[in-house]
Design a protein around this motif. Structure first.
Motif, PDB file in Angstrom:
ATOM      1  N   HIS A 407     112.501  75.883  38.587  1.00 37.02           N
ATOM      2  CA  HIS A 407     112.198  76.230  39.981  1.00 37.02           C
ATOM      3  C   HIS A 407     112.221  75.044  40.937  1.00 37.02           C
ATOM      4  CE1 HIS A 407     109.815  78.515  43.141  1.00 37.02           C
ATOM      5  NE2 HIS A 407     110.792  79.349  42.810  1.00 37.02           N
ATOM      6  N   HIS A 408     113.320  74.277  40.917  1.00 32.07           N
ATOM      7  CA  HIS A 408     113.551  73.182  41.870  1.00 32.07           C
ATOM      8  C   HIS A 408     112.489  72.083  41.789  1.00 32.07           C
ATOM      9  CE1 HIS A 408     116.141  76.303  43.415  1.00 32.07           C
ATOM     10  NE2 HIS A 408     115.106  77.038  43.720  1.00 32.07           N
ATOM     11  N   GLY A 409     111.845  71.972  40.621  1.00 32.81           N
ATOM     12  CA  GLY A 409     110.803  70.947  40.487  1.00 32.81           C
ATOM     13  C   GLY A 409     109.484  71.379  41.084  1.00 32.81           C
ATOM     14  N   SER A 410     109.207  72.671  41.047  1.00 35.38           N
ATOM     15  CA  SER A 410     107.919  73.166  41.521  1.00 35.38           C
ATOM     16  C   SER A 410     106.814  72.716  40.581  1.00 35.38           C
ATOM     17  CB  SER A 410     107.943  74.701  41.592  1.00 35.38           C
ATOM     18  OG  SER A 410     106.645  75.211  41.767  1.00 35.38           O
ATOM     19  N   GLY A 411     105.639  72.493  41.133  1.00 35.09           N
ATOM     20  CA  GLY A 411     104.494  72.100  40.312  1.00 35.09           C
ATOM     21  C   GLY A 411     103.643  73.274  39.902  1.00 35.09           C
ATOM     22  N   ASN A 412     104.099  74.499  40.190  1.00 35.64           N
ATOM     23  CA  ASN A 412     103.287  75.683  39.931  1.00 35.64           C
ATOM     24  C   ASN A 412     103.464  76.185  38.505  1.00 35.64           C
ATOM     25  OD1 ASN A 412     102.437  75.644  42.595  1.00 35.64           O
ATOM     26  ND2 ASN A 412     104.165  76.892  43.265  1.00 35.64           N
ATOM     27  N   TYR A 413     103.090  75.378  37.543  1.00 37.14           N
ATOM     28  CA  TYR A 413     103.128  75.828  36.155  1.00 37.14           C
ATOM     29  C   TYR A 413     102.030  75.121  35.373  1.00 37.14           C
ATOM     30  CZ  TYR A 413     105.701  71.459  35.488  1.00 37.14           C
ATOM     31  OH  TYR A 413     106.082  70.144  35.473  1.00 37.14           O
ATOM     32  N   THR A 441     107.856  68.440  43.310  1.00 33.74           N
ATOM     33  CA  THR A 441     106.488  67.986  43.512  1.00 33.74           C
ATOM     34  C   THR A 441     106.190  66.770  42.642  1.00 33.74           C
ATOM     35  OG1 THR A 441     105.578  69.382  41.759  1.00 33.74           O
ATOM     36  CG2 THR A 441     105.753  70.346  43.967  1.00 33.74           C
ATOM     37  N   GLU A 442     105.193  66.019  43.057  1.00 36.78           N
ATOM     38  CA  GLU A 442     104.781  64.840  42.277  1.00 36.78           C
ATOM     39  C   GLU A 442     104.282  65.261  40.900  1.00 36.78           C
ATOM     40  OE1 GLU A 442     101.806  60.967  42.795  1.00 36.78           O
ATOM     41  OE2 GLU A 442     102.130  62.359  44.465  1.00 36.78           O
ATOM     42  N   ILE A 443     103.629  66.424  40.846  1.00 39.31           N
ATOM     43  CA  ILE A 443     103.140  66.943  39.558  1.00 39.31           C
ATOM     44  C   ILE A 443     104.301  67.159  38.598  1.00 39.31           C
ATOM     45  CG2 ILE A 443     102.066  68.931  38.429  1.00 39.31           C
ATOM     46  CD1 ILE A 443     100.353  69.295  40.923  1.00 39.31           C
ATOM     47  N   ALA A 444     105.360  67.797  39.097  1.00 40.91           N
ATOM     48  CA  ALA A 444     106.516  68.097  38.242  1.00 40.91           C
ATOM     49  C   ALA A 444     107.205  66.822  37.782  1.00 40.91           C
ATOM     50  CB  ALA A 444     107.492  68.994  38.991  1.00 40.91           C
ATOM     51  N   ILE A 445     107.399  65.878  38.692  1.00 41.25           N
ATOM     52  CA  ILE A 445     108.080  64.626  38.339  1.00 41.25           C
ATOM     53  C   ILE A 445     107.278  63.847  37.307  1.00 41.25           C
ATOM     54  CG2 ILE A 445     108.733  62.362  39.242  1.00 41.25           C
ATOM     55  CD1 ILE A 445     109.608  63.780  41.800  1.00 41.25           C
ATOM     56  N   ASN A 446     105.980  63.696  37.540  1.00 40.87           N
ATOM     57  CA  ASN A 446     105.145  62.939  36.599  1.00 40.87           C
ATOM     58  C   ASN A 446     105.092  63.613  35.240  1.00 40.87           C
ATOM     59  OD1 ASN A 446     104.593  61.037  38.546  1.00 40.87           O
ATOM     60  ND2 ASN A 446     102.640  61.942  39.157  1.00 40.87           N
ATOM     61  N   THR A 458     119.929  66.872  42.180  1.00 45.85           N
ATOM     62  CA  THR A 458     121.273  67.234  42.615  1.00 45.85           C
ATOM     63  C   THR A 458     121.594  66.679  43.998  1.00 45.85           C
ATOM     64  OG1 THR A 458     120.398  69.364  43.405  1.00 45.85           O
ATOM     65  CG2 THR A 458     121.466  69.345  41.246  1.00 45.85           C
ATOM     66  N   ASP A 459     120.556  66.428  44.816  1.00 49.03           N
ATOM     67  CA  ASP A 459     120.811  65.866  46.138  1.00 49.03           C
ATOM     68  C   ASP A 459     121.037  64.361  46.103  1.00 49.03           C
ATOM     69  OD1 ASP A 459     118.248  64.913  45.742  1.00 49.03           O
ATOM     70  OD2 ASP A 459     117.328  66.091  47.345  1.00 49.03           O
ATOM     71  N   GLY A 460     120.933  63.756  44.903  1.00 48.37           N
ATOM     72  CA  GLY A 460     121.238  62.341  44.736  1.00 48.37           C
ATOM     73  C   GLY A 460     120.190  61.399  45.283  1.00 48.37           C
ATOM     74  N   LEU A 461     119.046  61.914  45.728  1.00 45.57           N
ATOM     75  CA  LEU A 461     118.016  61.064  46.324  1.00 45.57           C
ATOM     76  C   LEU A 461     117.051  60.556  45.255  1.00 45.57           C
ATOM     77  CD1 LEU A 461     117.375  63.219  49.501  1.00 45.57           C
ATOM     78  CD2 LEU A 461     118.662  61.091  49.369  1.00 45.57           C
ATOM     79  N   LYS A 462     116.214  59.613  45.640  1.00 41.27           N
ATOM     80  CA  LYS A 462     115.265  59.028  44.701  1.00 41.27           C
ATOM     81  C   LYS A 462     114.319  60.108  44.192  1.00 41.27           C
ATOM     82  CE  LYS A 462     115.386  54.412  46.771  1.00 41.27           C
ATOM     83  NZ  LYS A 462     114.615  53.357  47.471  1.00 41.27           N
ATOM     84  N   GLU A 463     113.852  59.925  42.960  1.00 42.60           N
ATOM     85  CA  GLU A 463     113.096  60.976  42.282  1.00 42.60           C
ATOM     86  C   GLU A 463     111.859  61.419  43.058  1.00 42.60           C
ATOM     87  OE1 GLU A 463     110.329  58.446  39.220  1.00 42.60           O
ATOM     88  OE2 GLU A 463     112.361  58.916  38.585  1.00 42.60           O
TER      89      GLU A 463
END
Length: 578
Positions: A407-413, A441-446, A458-463
């Protein structure tokens, strides 16, 4: 097919109106942020089916046609049928007041009406605007609050007024911004709801396998996750560049989301052999508007049977009528796992939870099978299925090389069940674009990083980049897709291992460590530059091999600090023991 012949086929839809009333029905309400201590505050994105009167009539005619048994197998008529009845129409509104959400939820999946005014012609329609908002309201203040700040206000008639973005496609996609007044339901002359045709649903697993039998020899060796803004669109390729779509999505914020880079000419649709759809959410299938509908609808489709929106049901009916093939997998038959080709498994996830039912009962894909002289990477793409709702197999098969994240890096899990299969060098791909949800979200990345995944957006930007919904950084990036190989030839792998060992062997072991005591190595001239020199030399040689063999995997997958340290340690142990 009499009713089909009676209608004018050449009359194209003109969706947008300057002002007037349209029909609306809720597709999705997504919470961005809620302030529980102040009831009237919050942040939501509401997606609506939108029909003007002409669309309403077309859907009524489509309903008659799809129930006729004598649909002619005529290429010209089929083409005109698609051109006349296939369209996508929806509106997104940003809501900052939970009272509006409660009002919308009260319609209970029924049609209601909106009064709309074209924002581009806003100031030229002062009299109509005053009629909408009341004489005591200031037009300039309304412009600032609703149009610029995207606030919801209540007018003199006690109706909510807000901003909306209406997107329409009969190919290509176009979008316009409107001032929207929320009216009540109307009991008379409501649009007819399209339904999912029962005949389009597979009745058994055997029927599905019969439908996909031509893919038995397919072998997937590459994945491309296309950058379509805030949507999901992946293709899985074989050695002949033939491919299967896993989701064919596109951003819903077509006008605002300037991060999207993929264009129709970037994908050779003639090479597409099948579309697997994770679920019927617009951002997972809107990309069909980029391509020739007739070509797409005649291909094999596999998708869940749960569909909520009028647009999704319209597409399902047209695909089924045109292709004359079943395409929907119900949760009532034994279809938890379906093998496609020799190395891809389609999982039909099942969840009884009412919340996010369509998402969590979607299709996920899994690739993992070794063939002769090839080491195949393990890949999972989950769609929008929450990690905790993934099929039970993944509680054991949870070590991956590549994960296309939820879900696009959502933190809702609650919990990411997957972890790295390769010493913290595994890859997590996040399909993301300009959005109001602060994805990823920061939650998802961490969470992903803690499980050993390196992040690729996919947008090529920093994490950790957070979209401000202005698209300034998103727009300048030219990333069209992320591409990775799914297999590594064993001979190439051995060649890379030899490069590492030969470079390390050029240096005496004590160049890296000066003594070995009690089973522990103590660095001597470790920081003298020799280690860095070894690393750079190895990296340069490996990059040459990857370029020569056209291998699409990050250099870090084959070499990092831990690999070099381990090989140096092994070499030193051998020397010490000798």
């Amino acid at each position: 097919m009499d009713s089909y012949k009676k209608i004018s086929l050449r009359n194209k839809l003109r969706p947008f109106i300057d002002d007037g009333e349209v029909w609306a029905k809720v597709i999705d309400i997504e919470c961005n942020k809620v302030y529980s201590d102040i009831e009237e505050n919050g942040s939501f994105t509401v997606t609506l089916d939108i029909l003007n009167n002409r669309m309403k009539k077309k859907d009524e005619m489509l309903h008659k046609i799809i129930n006729e048994k004598d649909f002619e197998d005529n290429e010209e008529l089929t083409k005109e049928f698609i051109e006349n009845y296939m369209y996508i129409s929806f509106m997104k509104i940003e809501v900052d007041d939970v009272r509006v959400i409660k009002k919308i939820e009260g319609f209970n999946d029924d049609w209601f009406k909106l009064k709309i005014i074209d924002i581009d012609k806003f100031m030229k329609k002062a009299e109509k605007i005053i009629a909408m908002i009341g004489k005591n309201n200031n037009i300039n203040e309304l412009y600032k609050q609703v149009i610029i700040d995207k606030r919801c206000i209540m007018n003199a008639n006690k109706n909510w007024v807000m901003r909306g973005e209406w997107t329409f496609s009969a190919s290509p996609v176009v979008s316009k911004s409107y001032l929207v007044e929320l009216l009540d339901t109307f009991e008379e002359d409501k649009p007819k709801k399209l339904e999912v045709p029962e005949d389009a649903i597979f009745s058994s697993k055997e029927e599905i396998l019969e439908c996909i039998k031509d893919f038995n020899t397919f072998h997937f060796n590459k994945i491309k996750v296309n950058h379509v803004g805030q949507g999901h669109n992946s293709i899985l390729l074989n050695h002949n560049e033939e491919f299967v779509f896993y989701d064919i999505g596109f951003t819903l914020s077509y006008k605002r989301d300037k991060s999207k880079k993929l264009k129709s000419e970037d994908v050779n649709i003639d090479k597409c052999k099948m579309i697997i759809l994770s679920h019927w959410d617009l951002d997972h299938y809107l990309g069909i508007a980029l391509y020739d509908y007739e070509k797409l609808f005649n291909k094999v489709w596999i998708a869940p049977s749960e569909a909520k929106s009028q647009t999704a049901k319209r597409i399902i009916n047209i695909i089924f009528k045109v292709s004359k093939r079943k395409l929907l997998i119900s949760d009532y038959i034994d279809t938890e796992k379906i093998m496609l080709g020799d190395n891809l498994v389609i999982y039909r996830n099942k969840s009884s939870k009412a919340k996010d039912y369509i998402n969590n009962n979607g299709l996920s894909i899994y690739i993992n099978k070794k063939s002769k002289n090839v080491n195949l990477l393990k890949l999972v793409s989950v769609g929008d299925v929450a990690y905790e709702n993934m099929h039970k197999d993944f509680k054991e098969e949870n070590k991956l090389d590549i994960l296309v994240a939820y879900h696009h890096g959502s933190g809702n899990y609650k919990k990411n069940i997957f972890e790295s299969n390769n010493n913290s060098k595994s890859i997590a791909i996040i399909p993301v674009g300009c959005n109001t949800h602060k994805h990823p979200t920061e939650i998802a990345i961490n969470d992903l990083k803690s499980k050993g995944f390196n992040i690729y957006r996919t947008d090529g930007l920093k994490e950790n980049f957070k979209c401000d919904n202005k698209c300034e950084e998103c727009e300048i990036n030219n990333n069209k897709y992320i591409e990775f190989d799914l297999e590594i030839n064993e001979e190439i792998k051995e060649e890379l291992d030899v490069i590492i060992d030969e470079e390390i062997s050029r240096y005496p072991p004590d160049s890296f460590y000066d003594r070995y005591e009690d089973g522990v190595f103590h660095s001597g001239v470790f920081h003298s530059g020799i280690w860095d020199e070894v690393y750079l030399n190895i990296k340069s040689e490996i990059e040459e091999v990857l370029e020569r063999e056209k291998i699409c995997l990050p250099i870090e997958y084959f070499i990092d600090d831990n690999i070099i340290d381990d090989r140096i340690t092994d070499a030193y142990i051998d020397s010490y023991n000798d």
